[in-house]
Design a protein around this motif. Sequence first.
Motif, PDB file in Angstrom:
ATOM      1  N   UNK A   1       0.837  -1.200   0.000  1.00 47.07           N
ATOM      2  CA  UNK A   1       0.000   0.000   0.000  1.00 47.07           C
ATOM      3  C   UNK A   1       0.870   1.248   0.000  1.00 47.07           C
ATOM      4  N   UNK A   2       0.476   2.221  -0.812  1.00 50.70           N
ATOM      5  CA  UNK A   2       1.123   3.531  -0.812  1.00 50.70           C
ATOM      6  C   UNK A   2       0.505   4.401   0.298  1.00 50.70           C
ATOM      7  N   UNK A   3       1.067   5.571   0.559  1.00 49.77           N
ATOM      8  CA  UNK A   3       0.496   6.430   1.600  1.00 49.77           C
ATOM      9  C   UNK A   3      -0.975   6.767   1.332  1.00 49.77           C
ATOM     10  N   UNK A   4      -1.752   6.828   2.400  1.00 50.47           N
ATOM     11  CA  UNK A   4      -3.166   7.194   2.307  1.00 50.47           C
ATOM     12  C   UNK A   4      -3.282   8.687   2.034  1.00 50.47           C
ATOM     13  N   UNK A   5      -4.245   9.046   1.181  1.00 53.63           N
ATOM     14  CA  UNK A   5      -4.529  10.452   0.882  1.00 53.63           C
ATOM     15  C   UNK A   5      -5.884  10.820   1.486  1.00 53.63           C
ATOM     16  N   UNK A   6      -5.909  11.897   2.257  1.00 50.56           N
ATOM     17  CA  UNK A   6      -7.153  12.432   2.812  1.00 50.56           C
ATOM     18  C   UNK A   6      -7.672  13.492   1.847  1.00 50.56           C
ATOM     19  N   UNK A   7      -8.874  13.281   1.310  1.00 49.46           N
ATOM     20  CA  UNK A   7      -9.459  14.169   0.316  1.00 49.46           C
ATOM     21  C   UNK A   7     -10.427  15.127   1.007  1.00 49.46           C
ATOM     22  N   UNK A   8     -10.183  16.407   0.870  1.00 52.69           N
ATOM     23  CA  UNK A   8     -11.044  17.413   1.477  1.00 52.69           C
ATOM     24  C   UNK A   8     -11.591  18.281   0.342  1.00 52.69           C
TER      25      UNK A   8
ATOM     26  N   UNK B   1      -3.477  13.339   7.514  1.00 50.90           N
ATOM     27  CA  UNK B   1      -3.540  13.898   8.860  1.00 50.90           C
ATOM     28  C   UNK B   1      -4.424  13.047   9.770  1.00 50.90           C
ATOM     29  N   UNK B   2      -4.488  11.750   9.506  1.00 53.42           N
ATOM     30  CA  UNK B   2      -5.335  10.873  10.313  1.00 53.42           C
ATOM     31  C   UNK B   2      -4.714  10.629  11.681  1.00 53.42           C
ATOM     32  N   UNK B   3      -5.530  10.286  12.676  1.00 53.68           N
ATOM     33  CA  UNK B   3      -5.003   9.951  13.998  1.00 53.68           C
ATOM     34  C   UNK B   3      -4.031   8.772  13.931  1.00 53.68           C
ATOM     35  N   UNK B   4      -3.129   8.681  14.901  1.00 52.94           N
ATOM     36  CA  UNK B   4      -2.130   7.607  14.906  1.00 52.94           C
ATOM     37  C   UNK B   4      -2.782   6.229  14.775  1.00 52.94           C
ATOM     38  N   UNK B   5      -2.221   5.405  13.946  1.00 53.24           N
ATOM     39  CA  UNK B   5      -2.704   4.039  13.778  1.00 53.24           C
ATOM     40  C   UNK B   5      -3.760   3.870  12.705  1.00 53.24           C
ATOM     41  N   UNK B   6      -4.499   4.941  12.390  1.00 53.18           N
ATOM     42  CA  UNK B   6      -5.582   4.800  11.414  1.00 53.18           C
ATOM     43  C   UNK B   6      -5.057   4.538  10.005  1.00 53.18           C
ATOM     44  N   UNK B   7      -3.981   5.222   9.627  1.00 55.89           N
ATOM     45  CA  UNK B   7      -3.458   5.021   8.276  1.00 55.89           C
ATOM     46  C   UNK B   7      -3.025   3.573   8.069  1.00 55.89           C
ATOM     47  N   UNK B   8      -2.307   3.021   9.036  1.00 55.39           N
ATOM     48  CA  UNK B   8      -1.845   1.633   8.915  1.00 55.39           C
ATOM     49  C   UNK B   8      -3.019   0.662   8.860  1.00 55.39           C
TER      50      UNK B   8
ATOM     51  N   UNK C   1     -18.077   9.468  13.634  1.00 56.28           N
ATOM     52  CA  UNK C   1     -18.442   9.172  15.024  1.00 56.28           C
ATOM     53  C   UNK C   1     -17.666   7.991  15.587  1.00 56.28           C
ATOM     54  N   UNK C   2     -17.513   6.929  14.787  1.00 50.46           N
ATOM     55  CA  UNK C   2     -16.901   5.687  15.286  1.00 50.46           C
ATOM     56  C   UNK C   2     -15.453   5.511  14.846  1.00 50.46           C
ATOM     57  N   UNK C   3     -15.020   6.286  13.836  1.00 48.43           N
ATOM     58  CA  UNK C   3     -13.700   6.162  13.195  1.00 48.43           C
ATOM     59  C   UNK C   3     -13.535   4.799  12.516  1.00 48.43           C
ATOM     60  N   UNK C   4     -14.634   4.161  12.191  1.00 49.14           N
ATOM     61  CA  UNK C   4     -14.560   2.877  11.490  1.00 49.14           C
ATOM     62  C   UNK C   4     -14.445   3.124   9.979  1.00 49.14           C
ATOM     63  N   UNK C   5     -13.506   2.448   9.286  1.00 49.95           N
ATOM     64  CA  UNK C   5     -13.390   2.618   7.842  1.00 49.95           C
ATOM     65  C   UNK C   5     -14.384   1.729   7.092  1.00 49.95           C
ATOM     66  N   UNK C   6     -14.922   2.255   5.980  1.00 51.28           N
ATOM     67  CA  UNK C   6     -15.876   1.536   5.131  1.00 51.28           C
ATOM     68  C   UNK C   6     -15.385   1.565   3.688  1.00 51.28           C
ATOM     69  N   UNK C   7     -15.262   0.398   3.093  1.00 53.29           N
ATOM     70  CA  UNK C   7     -14.809   0.288   1.708  1.00 53.29           C
ATOM     71  C   UNK C   7     -15.917   0.711   0.747  1.00 53.29           C
TER      72      UNK C   7
END
Length: 325
Positions: A206-213, A237-244, A272-278
């Motif tokens: 995986x390459x670095x995650x991009x946060x789209x705003x 700029x995600x919280x620690x651990x989220x990108x991985x 609210x939950x910080x859960x990722x959804x594909x």
Amino acid sequence: MTMQQPDLQLGKVAVLMGGRSAEREISLMSGRGVLTALRARGVDAHAFDPAEQPLDELKRQGFARCFIALHGRYGEDGTVQGALELLGIPYTGAGVLASSLAIDKIMTKRAWLAEGLPTPRHVLLHRGPHDAARLQAVVAELGLPLIVKPSREGSSIGLTKVTRAEQMDAAVATAARLDADILCEQFIAGDEVTCSILGTGEGARALPVIHIVAPEGNYDYQNKYFTDVTEYRVPCDLPPGEEAAIQALVLKAYRLLGCRGWGRLDVMIDAATRRPWLLELNTSPGMTGHSLVPMAAKAAGISYEDLCLQVLADAGLDYATGGDQ
């Protein structure tokens, strides 16, 4: 990320671009960028538009491999991949089955759900008249806002964010103009991110995650390709651990569909939950000046030219025999 320099004995290369899908304009932009990059690295690369020449010309003209810069139908859906398999010409990206699955958002969801991977709830509608009760039932099941889009299109083409129940009829009609299958999907409020993958199987990374705003959260066709108002945060700029965690999730999703070469997965993170959804998987990602795979590659220290060369070097066949790669 370090990249192994590919063998430059790649032969005569066709960059497939244009095509007949609704994303033709973007494909031409991607293809021109790839063509320029490959030629800059000494590759004998040539433009080839399947909308203007029959694919069997690839064999007659002596092409040794193809870089697929086509997007959407007739390029990213297994059809061109199947033709290249029959011609015996190695090509970039996912093979026939993986391409066919990934272009179809409904089938992709079914595969992910079968293996317990998180994707937003959805309802499938088919082209045709829908009475008000049926559309109201979709709203009741998924809640508002919700997303309506064609099952087999990309670049947000035909997509509507429905915020009021009375918008459903027009939203479904918009999607139905492009596809007989219409995906109604739960809207996840939160951070929109994307993660690109290079490689195949256990070797995929995986390459670095991009946060789209995007302005007002509206990352539509116009803001994707033709404006500079969308902000792309990479490193994210995600919280620690989220990108991985997201990188690990998208690798599972990519491998599960049997993808190879490269791809890009879009993900929503619930605020609210910080859960990722594909959301979906792109097997022939854009390579324009606004595109996300080269942006992520650059953040990993990989130039646009090196990215194109690596993807091309990984070209292959599903049904390789003998000396085929």
